[in-house]
Design a protein around this motif. Sequence first.
Motif, PDB file in Angstrom:
ATOM      1  N   GLN A 174      45.048  42.431  44.094  1.00 29.74           N
ATOM      2  CA  GLN A 174      44.613  41.380  43.171  1.00 29.74           C
ATOM      3  C   GLN A 174      45.062  40.022  43.704  1.00 29.74           C
ATOM      4  O   GLN A 174      46.208  39.626  43.532  1.00 29.74           O
ATOM      5  CB  GLN A 174      45.161  41.609  41.765  1.00 29.74           C
ATOM      6  CG  GLN A 174      44.571  40.642  40.735  1.00 29.74           C
ATOM      7  CD  GLN A 174      45.157  40.835  39.346  1.00 29.74           C
ATOM      8  OE1 GLN A 174      46.366  40.993  39.195  1.00 29.74           O
ATOM      9  NE2 GLN A 174      44.301  40.812  38.329  1.00 29.74           N
ATOM     10  N   LEU A 206      39.523  47.302  45.375  1.00 33.84           N
ATOM     11  CA  LEU A 206      40.026  48.582  45.837  1.00 33.84           C
ATOM     12  C   LEU A 206      40.343  48.487  47.324  1.00 33.84           C
ATOM     13  O   LEU A 206      39.493  48.109  48.126  1.00 33.84           O
ATOM     14  CB  LEU A 206      39.004  49.677  45.584  1.00 33.84           C
ATOM     15  CG  LEU A 206      39.404  51.070  46.077  1.00 33.84           C
ATOM     16  CD1 LEU A 206      40.617  51.574  45.289  1.00 33.84           C
ATOM     17  CD2 LEU A 206      38.248  52.049  45.944  1.00 33.84           C
ATOM     18  N   PHE A 226      45.194  55.459  44.107  1.00 34.27           N
ATOM     19  CA  PHE A 226      44.534  54.250  44.590  1.00 34.27           C
ATOM     20  C   PHE A 226      45.571  53.158  44.863  1.00 34.27           C
ATOM     21  O   PHE A 226      46.626  53.109  44.234  1.00 34.27           O
ATOM     22  CB  PHE A 226      43.573  53.685  43.526  1.00 34.27           C
ATOM     23  CG  PHE A 226      42.548  54.657  43.005  1.00 34.27           C
ATOM     24  CD1 PHE A 226      42.854  55.483  41.942  1.00 34.27           C
ATOM     25  CD2 PHE A 226      41.284  54.710  43.562  1.00 34.27           C
ATOM     26  CE1 PHE A 226      41.914  56.376  41.434  1.00 34.27           C
ATOM     27  CE2 PHE A 226      40.334  55.593  43.066  1.00 34.27           C
ATOM     28  CZ  PHE A 226      40.648  56.420  42.008  1.00 34.27           C
ATOM     29  N   MET A 273      40.142  42.419  40.928  1.00 34.99           N
ATOM     30  CA  MET A 273      40.773  43.639  41.424  1.00 34.99           C
ATOM     31  C   MET A 273      39.889  44.227  42.505  1.00 34.99           C
ATOM     32  O   MET A 273      38.709  44.512  42.273  1.00 34.99           O
ATOM     33  CB  MET A 273      40.947  44.638  40.279  1.00 34.99           C
ATOM     34  CG  MET A 273      41.928  44.209  39.222  1.00 34.99           C
ATOM     35  SD  MET A 273      43.629  44.296  39.774  1.00 34.99           S
ATOM     36  CE  MET A 273      43.929  46.042  39.584  1.00 34.99           C
ATOM     37  N   TYR A 294      45.121  49.036  44.686  1.00 36.05           N
ATOM     38  CA  TYR A 294      44.269  47.889  44.391  1.00 36.05           C
ATOM     39  C   TYR A 294      44.999  46.617  44.787  1.00 36.05           C
ATOM     40  O   TYR A 294      46.219  46.512  44.640  1.00 36.05           O
ATOM     41  CB  TYR A 294      43.941  47.811  42.891  1.00 36.05           C
ATOM     42  CG  TYR A 294      42.813  48.710  42.439  1.00 36.05           C
ATOM     43  CD1 TYR A 294      43.064  50.004  42.008  1.00 36.05           C
ATOM     44  CD2 TYR A 294      41.500  48.258  42.426  1.00 36.05           C
ATOM     45  CE1 TYR A 294      42.025  50.830  41.578  1.00 36.05           C
ATOM     46  CE2 TYR A 294      40.453  49.071  42.000  1.00 36.05           C
ATOM     47  CZ  TYR A 294      40.734  50.356  41.583  1.00 36.05           C
ATOM     48  OH  TYR A 294      39.700  51.165  41.164  1.00 36.05           O
ATOM     49  N   PHE A 298      48.650  46.876  43.388  1.00 35.58           N
ATOM     50  CA  PHE A 298      48.914  47.852  42.337  1.00 35.58           C
ATOM     51  C   PHE A 298      48.583  49.254  42.828  1.00 35.58           C
ATOM     52  O   PHE A 298      47.503  49.498  43.377  1.00 35.58           O
ATOM     53  CB  PHE A 298      48.072  47.557  41.093  1.00 35.58           C
ATOM     54  CG  PHE A 298      48.448  46.294  40.385  1.00 35.58           C
ATOM     55  CD1 PHE A 298      47.757  45.117  40.616  1.00 35.58           C
ATOM     56  CD2 PHE A 298      49.502  46.273  39.483  1.00 35.58           C
ATOM     57  CE1 PHE A 298      48.098  43.939  39.959  1.00 35.58           C
ATOM     58  CE2 PHE A 298      49.846  45.114  38.825  1.00 35.58           C
ATOM     59  CZ  PHE A 298      49.152  43.948  39.067  1.00 35.58           C
TER      60      PHE A 298
END
Lengths: 112, 115
Positions: free
Chosen positions: B39, B47, B35, B45, B37, B91
């Motif tokens: 932020q 996706l 994944f 958070m 993510y 992330f």
Amino acid sequence: DVKVTQSSRYLVKRTGEKVFLECVQDMDHENMFWYRQDPGLGLRLIYFSYDVKMKEKGDIPEGYSVSREKKERFSLILESASTNQTSMYLCASRVTTGPEAFFGQGTRLTVV
Amino acid sequence: AQTVTQSQPEMSVQEAETVTLSCTYDTSESDYYLFWYKQPPSRQMILVIRQEAYKQQNATENRFSVNFQKAAKSFSLKISDSQLGDAAMYFCAYRLGGGADGLTFGKGTHLIIQP
């Protein structure tokens, strides 16, 4: 829309206090998670739960415990808060068969 | 144990240009998810994109695409036509397929968009 709600955005507690961080999800997800986020370290898994009253340790469980008495609610407990537990705490949930985890907005905890 | 490495703590790109964020991971499993993510300063958070390990085709979501190199254990994110709203921490994360396991995250890349 899936909603994961954390009870506080900001929290200030004193060293030695017992601290409860609450998380509620409204989508009947089996799995719930608590992460800790620190600058330069990313997010690290503290504990997770795959069913009511069930829990598993994550990567950094020391100093924490959890409670899941109802499917929709997952609590993180700091039995005796210390300054090194000052951090951002994020809750997440997902269904067992689904890939995506949904996150709450985080609680920034400061222990003084 | 699985590990996820993001080697770029910070990246900067001009608005409307393309940027690639790097991610490598280590696992001995064959069934897993990857994944990216996002932020933003709001801390929520979000996706951005996900990739199932068994799929050879690289995932794409509008301006976001990945380059998934399974043998090299590499999972980079390409953002095309960068917009000011893309500025955020990004992330990379890994999860084992099936079961109740949590995500393993990289340390993040701070993306700056220059107007």
